[in-house]
Design a protein around this motif. Structure first.
Motif, PDB file in Angstrom:
ATOM      1  N   SER A 229       0.919  -1.238  -0.053  1.00 30.28           N
ATOM      2  CA  SER A 229      -0.065  -0.050   0.043  1.00 30.28           C
ATOM      3  C   SER A 229       1.079   1.302   0.051  1.00 30.28           C
ATOM      4  CB  SER A 229      -0.829   0.067   1.344  1.00 30.28           C
ATOM      5  OG  SER A 229      -1.825  -1.059   1.314  1.00 30.28           O
ATOM      6  N   ASP A 242      -2.793   2.530  -2.219  1.00 27.74           N
ATOM      7  CA  ASP A 242      -3.695   1.772  -2.403  1.00 27.74           C
ATOM      8  C   ASP A 242      -4.934   2.465  -2.009  1.00 27.74           C
ATOM      9  OD1 ASP A 242      -4.678  -1.100  -2.356  1.00 27.74           O
ATOM     10  OD2 ASP A 242      -5.438  -0.385  -0.487  1.00 27.74           O
ATOM     11  N   ALA A 245      -6.610   1.219   1.722  1.00 26.82           N
ATOM     12  CA  ALA A 245      -5.915   1.613   2.692  1.00 26.82           C
ATOM     13  C   ALA A 245      -5.919   3.049   3.149  1.00 26.82           C
ATOM     14  CB  ALA A 245      -4.333   1.221   2.610  1.00 26.82           C
TER      15      ALA A 245
END
Length: 421
Positions: A229, A242, A245
């Motif tokens: 992420s 990401d 996230a």
């Protein structure tokens, strides 16, 4: 916006024969390979594997039959930390916002450092709880600004591991800043609303555990569950790539803190209004200026200016990003302004220890005893509560309790919760 060579990142692509055009170069075959320090965000490909070069943030350096080398910058503006829409803006505004961000973060870092040094060096102004909370908030904001300033330079190194480390540290200080803003609101709740609270042992220690521990747990969870992420796209600094996230660990967490802080902010304003109505003293224009100062101070102390990011959508995104970058990159400066420069007891300590000649102020003992109390009246009276022993006595023997109430009751003064300035 032209960046210095230290902020440029060399990217080399291996490709097949290119079809030249006066305006652009496009791939006329499938991509053989593309390596950008373990990142693959620069090529804009179709589903069939063909496409062209995405030049956003990058420029052509040289090209040959076998290689194309580009130079890309990694500078970005402060709004990327809480860009809920996750969409690009035009290059001109991006450059201006980046310049505003780096100037603001630089100024804030200096004044946050002064704030931390002032409250750390002068023991007389850090005795109460608000001062200790302010020190921790200033440290969190200082870490956020410093990491953001070096983020672009570190991301240009091209190390994926380093980029993950920088992004996670930046994530940590962002969450720590908002956690301490939330704890500021919790403290105000105890001081102004929950008037019958008793002494809490290890009050600041518990706050520190929450303020620095909660962000650490969240960042560790992201690293354990989905380390990828964290990373960097070609035209941005190291940050959370990401979307899940980002929306959960940044957007959702900050939104909850801001909702709580806004509620406390409204309640504090109501309390101040009630006090003005019930105790109308002083010149009205002077009181208005004091109230304006309190409102402005609380706005930056509780981070309410960050709410602008949640409205930066569609056609109003760019104007609100300007507001966001100006106010929030300078948050550290405003903390210094309201809680150092405009506080009488802090100015007195400066004059006692740092000034010379006629500007120097003597350390009078009578003022020293009240250094942590401001010249303005407190917003709440001391609270007197019956002891536990007195309550027990009254429940078991009402006659005895009523006759000896003056002997069995003790006054418990709440710890100094400070003042709202």
């Amino acid at each position: 916006m032209v960046m210095g060579p230290s902020l440029l990142h060399h990217i080399t692509f291996l490709h097949n024969k290119m079809e030249n055009n006066q305006t652009e170069k496009i791939l006329n075959t499938f991509v053989v390979s593309a390596s950008v320090t373990n990142l693959t965000y620069f090529l804009s490909l179709t589903t069939e594997g063909k496409g062209g070069w995405n030049r956003n943030g990058c420029r052509l350096h040289n090209t040959s039959v076998d290689y194309t080398t580009c130079l890309c910058d990694h500078l970005t503006h402060f709004g990327v930390l809480l860009d809920i829409s996750r969409t690009q803006i035009d290059k001109q505004n991006e450059g201006i916002l980046t310049l505003i961000t780096y100037l603001g973060c630089g100024v804030s870092s200096v004044f946050l450092g002064v704030t931390v040094l002032t409250y750390t060096a002068f023991e007389k102004i850090r005795r109460d709880y608000p001062s200790k909370i302010l020190i921790n908030l200033s440290l969190a904001l200082l870490g956020l600004n410093m990491v953001f300033l070096v983020n672009s330079w570190l991301s240009s190194v091209g190390s994926y591991g380093l980029c993950v480390a920088v992004a996670s540290v930046l994530h940590y200080f962002l969450l720590a800043s908002f956690t301490w803003m939330g704890l500021e609101a919790v403290h105000m709740y105890f001081a102004l609303i929950k008037v019958f609270n008793v002494y809490v042992p290890s009050y600041i220690l518990k706050f520190c555990t929450l303020g620095w521990g909660i962000p650490l747990v969240i960042c560790c969870l992201v690293l354990v569950l989905k380390r990828e992420s964290y990373g960097s796209s070609l035209n941005s600094s190291c940050w959370i790539q990401d979307e899940v996230a980002f929306y959960v660990s940044v957007g959702g967490y900050i939104l909850l803190v801001l909702l709580f802080n806004t509620a406390i902010f409204v309640v504090v304003l109501v309390q101040i209004r009630h006090m003005r109505v019930n105790h109308p003293v002083g010149n009205q224009s002077s009181l208005l200026l004091q109230d304006l100062k309190r409102v402005s101070s609380l706005t930056f102390l509780l981070g309410l200016t960050w709410t602008v990011a949640f409205f930066a959508w569609g056609p109003v995104k760019v104007p609100l990003l300007y507001v966001f970058c100006i106010l929030n990159s300078l948050q550290g400066f405003f903390v210094f302004l309201f809680h150092c420069l405009m506080k009488e007891n802090v100015r007195k300590q400066w004059r006692i220890h740092l000034c010379f000649g006629r500007f120097r102020l003597q350390d009078y003992s009578e003022w020293s005893q009240t250094a942590t109390a401001a010249a303005k009246p407190r917003l709440y009276p001391p609270v007197r509560m019956p002891s536990v022993r007195s309550i027990k006595s009254s429940s078991t023997d009402s006659t005895s309790a009523s006759s000896n109430s003056s002997q069995r009751q003790v006054s418990i003064r709440r710890p100094n919760l400070g003042e709202i300035t």
